[in-house]
Write an enzyme that holds these catalytic residues in place. Structure first.
Site, PDB file in Angstrom:
ATOM      1  CG  ASP A 249      -1.963   0.583   0.708  1.00 30.68           C
ATOM      2  OD1 ASP A 249      -2.551   1.910   0.907  1.00 30.68           O
ATOM      3  OD2 ASP A 249      -3.718   0.074   1.298  1.00 30.68           O
ATOM      4  CE1 TYR A 364     -13.283   2.471  -8.768  1.00 31.28           C
ATOM      5  CE2 TYR A 364     -15.667   2.092  -9.845  1.00 31.28           C
ATOM      6  CZ  TYR A 364     -14.480   1.290  -8.852  1.00 31.28           C
ATOM      7  OH  TYR A 364     -14.385   0.765  -7.924  1.00 31.28           O
TER       8      TYR A 364
HETATM    9  P1  NAD Z   1     -10.494   1.154  -0.213  1.00 34.94           P
HETATM   10  O1  NAD Z   1      -9.593   2.638  -0.465  1.00 34.94           O
HETATM   11  O2  NAD Z   1     -10.579   1.098   1.668  1.00 34.94           O
HETATM   12  O3  NAD Z   1      -9.551   0.683   0.019  1.00 34.94           O
HETATM   13  C1  NAD Z   1      -8.303   1.261  -1.585  1.00 34.94           C
HETATM   14  C2  NAD Z   1      -6.718   0.734  -0.742  1.00 34.94           C
HETATM   15  O4  NAD Z   1      -5.696   1.072  -1.634  1.00 34.94           O
HETATM   16  C3  NAD Z   1      -6.540   1.935  -0.081  1.00 34.94           C
HETATM   17  O5  NAD Z   1      -5.975   1.198   1.247  1.00 34.94           O
HETATM   18  C4  NAD Z   1      -5.111   2.790  -0.825  1.00 34.94           C
HETATM   19  O6  NAD Z   1      -4.297   3.223   0.405  1.00 34.94           O
HETATM   20  C5  NAD Z   1      -5.209   1.456  -1.919  1.00 34.94           C
HETATM   21  N1  NAD Z   1      -4.081   2.861  -2.236  1.00 34.94           N
HETATM   22  C6  NAD Z   1      -5.166   3.744  -3.324  1.00 34.94           C
HETATM   23  N2  NAD Z   1      -4.446   4.203  -4.121  1.00 34.94           N
HETATM   24  C7  NAD Z   1      -3.186   3.291  -3.969  1.00 34.94           C
HETATM   25  C8  NAD Z   1      -1.402   3.273  -4.532  1.00 34.94           C
HETATM   26  N3  NAD Z   1      -1.102   4.321  -5.981  1.00 34.94           N
HETATM   27  N4  NAD Z   1      -0.781   2.723  -5.067  1.00 34.94           N
HETATM   28  C9  NAD Z   1      -0.776   1.808  -3.342  1.00 34.94           C
HETATM   29  N5  NAD Z   1      -2.598   1.325  -3.312  1.00 34.94           N
HETATM   30  C10 NAD Z   1      -2.843   2.688  -3.528  1.00 34.94           C
HETATM   31  O7  NAD Z   1     -11.115   0.866  -1.168  1.00 34.94           O
HETATM   32  P2  NAD Z   1     -11.899  -0.750  -1.093  1.00 34.94           P
HETATM   33  O8  NAD Z   1     -13.636  -0.333  -1.205  1.00 34.94           O
HETATM   34  O9  NAD Z   1     -11.629  -1.668  -0.814  1.00 34.94           O
HETATM   35  O10 NAD Z   1     -11.950  -1.196  -2.121  1.00 34.94           O
HETATM   36  C11 NAD Z   1     -10.894  -1.641  -3.321  1.00 34.94           C
HETATM   37  C12 NAD Z   1     -11.393  -2.054  -4.856  1.00 34.94           C
HETATM   38  O11 NAD Z   1     -12.629  -2.566  -4.642  1.00 34.94           O
HETATM   39  C13 NAD Z   1     -10.951  -0.631  -5.305  1.00 34.94           C
HETATM   40  O12 NAD Z   1     -10.566  -1.369  -6.824  1.00 34.94           O
HETATM   41  C14 NAD Z   1     -12.130  -0.491  -5.774  1.00 34.94           C
HETATM   42  O13 NAD Z   1     -11.608  -0.110  -6.648  1.00 34.94           O
HETATM   43  C15 NAD Z   1     -12.933  -2.485  -5.642  1.00 34.94           C
HETATM   44  N6  NAD Z   1     -14.146  -1.871  -6.267  1.00 34.94           N
HETATM   45  C16 NAD Z   1     -15.055  -1.802  -4.175  1.00 34.94           C
HETATM   46  C17 NAD Z   1     -16.335  -1.258  -3.807  1.00 34.94           C
HETATM   47  C18 NAD Z   1     -16.682  -1.159  -2.739  1.00 34.94           C
HETATM   48  O14 NAD Z   1     -18.253  -1.431  -2.482  1.00 34.94           O
HETATM   49  N7  NAD Z   1     -16.171  -0.694  -1.364  1.00 34.94           N
HETATM   50  C19 NAD Z   1     -17.272  -1.908  -5.010  1.00 34.94           C
HETATM   51  C20 NAD Z   1     -16.569  -2.052  -6.179  1.00 34.94           C
HETATM   52  C21 NAD Z   1     -15.547  -2.103  -6.532  1.00 34.94           C
END
Ligand code: NAD
Length: 458
Positions: A249, A364
């Site tokens: 991360d 996105y």
């Molecule tokens: P979140 O924001 O809670 O966690 C994402 C993590 O990625 C964070 O810890 C952030 O620091 C890290 N990150 C961001 N940019 C980064 C970089 N450049 N280098 C390294 N780390 C980086 O998000 P989440 O809800 O846990 O989502 C995780 C994945 O699931 C994402 O790809 C998101 O698009 C996808 N997603 C989430 C949902 C939802 O409902 N939460 C739905 C569909 C898809």
């Protein structure tokens, strides 16, 4: 503001409504007012039974017999016919020999007769063949008909029960290891929030039965964006299943990342995945600590929502850079390295926004639909070395990301699926852990929605 700069524990997003209507006064009230009553879903535990109750196998051919034999070898209580009033944990309908839509009638009416006997959180799983343009029109119509059946039945089932399907490529037996690993996933609590979906088995897969409680023993995995949310859940789940996991991360998330790494007895690598040498840094970490890399989970992702009319370059470019361009660059490095060996796995986190589109998310959705395109065209490259690449497309998942959505919008988004609730980060993680299994070696180029059959986009 740095979202990781919090002194308190990470905010938990919980679905109080589902808890309220699942017992006592809340349950009675919801029933009387005709309000939605989402079920408490059966989720996987290594100690829990695969399904709760006998499994009815429907189908007359050799494929159905072979599937029943596999289920017996898993010590399941298998039925080929139902006894009156018997409660069932699952129905598996084997439709691998269809030649005409008229042949759907007999097996589907057998399924229909058994549906009222399903236990809570039961499973219906079809096993059928892929329709293609080389089939005769009648064969293609019959095969594709299964798609409509499963998606409709998933919308009819209640009490946490789900319907999903396995699609066999031509030449793949109904009891091929890849198909059976998908069957096991759909029957188990691992697929709690997967509903109305299909997995395609494109080749037979590995013949060795793994230790099903620790199927990833001996594998080395990396999970990006693992300091919190879905990424942290993926890291925990892969570790629970026996993998050695290191987590990645951004440096700003260092404390949370270290906590996750400690919890799973893994290691942490602080790294912005958009940096030009991210792939090399991950490989270097894997090789120096563990000697190789087997499983890559591309989870890190960001949103920068704006209507396209109001979009600016920074918002557009940052989403593309983190969510897809970084993955393309890193995959090139992994694929060129002998340390990313045979039977390797790449699993990406996409989104239902990439399938159905979403207002304010053109950037996105471009990145997440891009992930799917990347998966499809990377599959043949990995197949050469026995590897697979797949994506999981989550719908509404209870995370810090979705906790920030205004209450009314969140409540609508959460209920708009067949299971009438949001998923948990662990539900996405279980699907990823399934794709990582050695027995899923014949399951590649799939995009599996983990969305409770979100009514948007199917
Ligand atoms: P979140 O924001 O809670 O966690 C994402 C993590 O990625 C964070 O810890 C952030 O620091 C890290 N990150 C961001 N940019 C980064 C970089 N450049 N280098 C390294 N780390 C980086 O998000 P989440 O809800 O846990 O989502 C995780 C994945 O699931 C994402 O790809 C998101 O698009 C996808 N997603 C989430 C949902 C939802 O409902 N939460 C739905 C569909 C898809």
């Amino acid at each position: 503001m740095n979202p990781h700069n919090k002194t308190s524990r990470p905010q938990q997003n919980s679905d109080k409504y589902t808890e309220f209507v699942s017992r006592g006064l809340g349950k009675d009230l919801a029933k009387r007012l005709g309000l939605p009553q989402p079920a408490i879903l059966r989720r996987y535990s290594p100690l829990a039974p695969l399904v709760e109750g006998p499994i009815l196998v429907v189908g007359q051919g050799a494929g159905a017999d072979a599937v029943a034999t596999v289920l017996l070898s898993w010590h399941q209580d298998v039925r080929r016919h139902t006894a009156p009033k018997e409660k069932l944990g699952a129905i598996v309908v084997v439709l691998d020999e269809l030649g005409h839509p008229e042949q759907l009638s007999a097996p589907m009416l057998s399924v229909a007769a058994a549906l009222r006997g399903l236990n809570r959180n039961a499973r219906v799983v079809s096993i059928s063949r892929q329709a293609s343009s080389t089939d005769t029109p009648a064969v293609a119509a019959a095969r594709n008909g299964v798609d409509g059946i499963v998606r409709s039945l998933a919308k009819e089932l209640r009490a946490g029960a789900t319907a999903n399907g396995i699609v066999l490529a031509n030449g793949i037996a109904a009891d091929a290891p890849s198909a059976m690993s998908a069957l096991r996933f759909f029957l188990s609590g691992r697929s709690a929030f997967v509903d109305g979906q299909f997995l395609t088995a494109s080749c037979a897969g590995s013949v060795t039965e793994p230790d099903w409680t620790k199927p990833l023993t001996g594998s080395v995995a990396v999970v990006t964006g693992a300091a919190r949310g879905i990424g942290a859940a993926i890291a925990r789940t892969l570790a629970r299943d026996g993998a050695t996991v290191f987590v990645v991360d951004v440096p700003a998330a260092g404390d949370h990342l270290a906590a996750v790494a400690n919890e799973i007895h893994g290691t942490a690598l602080q790294l912005d995945i958009t940096s030009a040498d991210a792939g090399e840094r991950i490989l270097e970490h894997a090789i120096s600590r563990y000697g190789r890399l087997d499983i890559v989970v591309h989870n890190a992702g960001i949103t920068r929502d704006k209507l396209l009319a109001n979009m600016d370059g920074a918002k557009w470019d940052s989403v593309i850079a983190v969510n897809i361009a970084s993955q393309l660059r890193m995959n090139e490095v992994f694929l060129a390295s002998p340390a990313f060996g045979n039977n390797s796995r790449i699993i990406s986190v996409a989104s239902t926004s990439g399938i159905a589109g979403n207002r304010g998310q053109s950037n996105y959705a471009a990145s997440k639909a891009g992930v799917m395109g990347m998966v499809w065209s990377t599959a043949p490259l990995l197949a050469e070395r026995g590897g697979t690449v797949n994506a999981v497309a989550p719908g509404f998942i209870e995370t810090e990301m979705t906790a920030k959505i205004p209450f009314a919008t969140r409540e609508v988004a959460r209920r708009l699926n067949s299971l009438q609730q949001g998923g948990k980060p662990g539900d996405v993680a279980e699907a990823i852990a399934f794709f990582a299994q050695p027995n899923a070696a014949g399951v590649t180029a799939n995009v599996l929605r983990v969305c409770g059959q979100n009514l948007v986009g199917q």
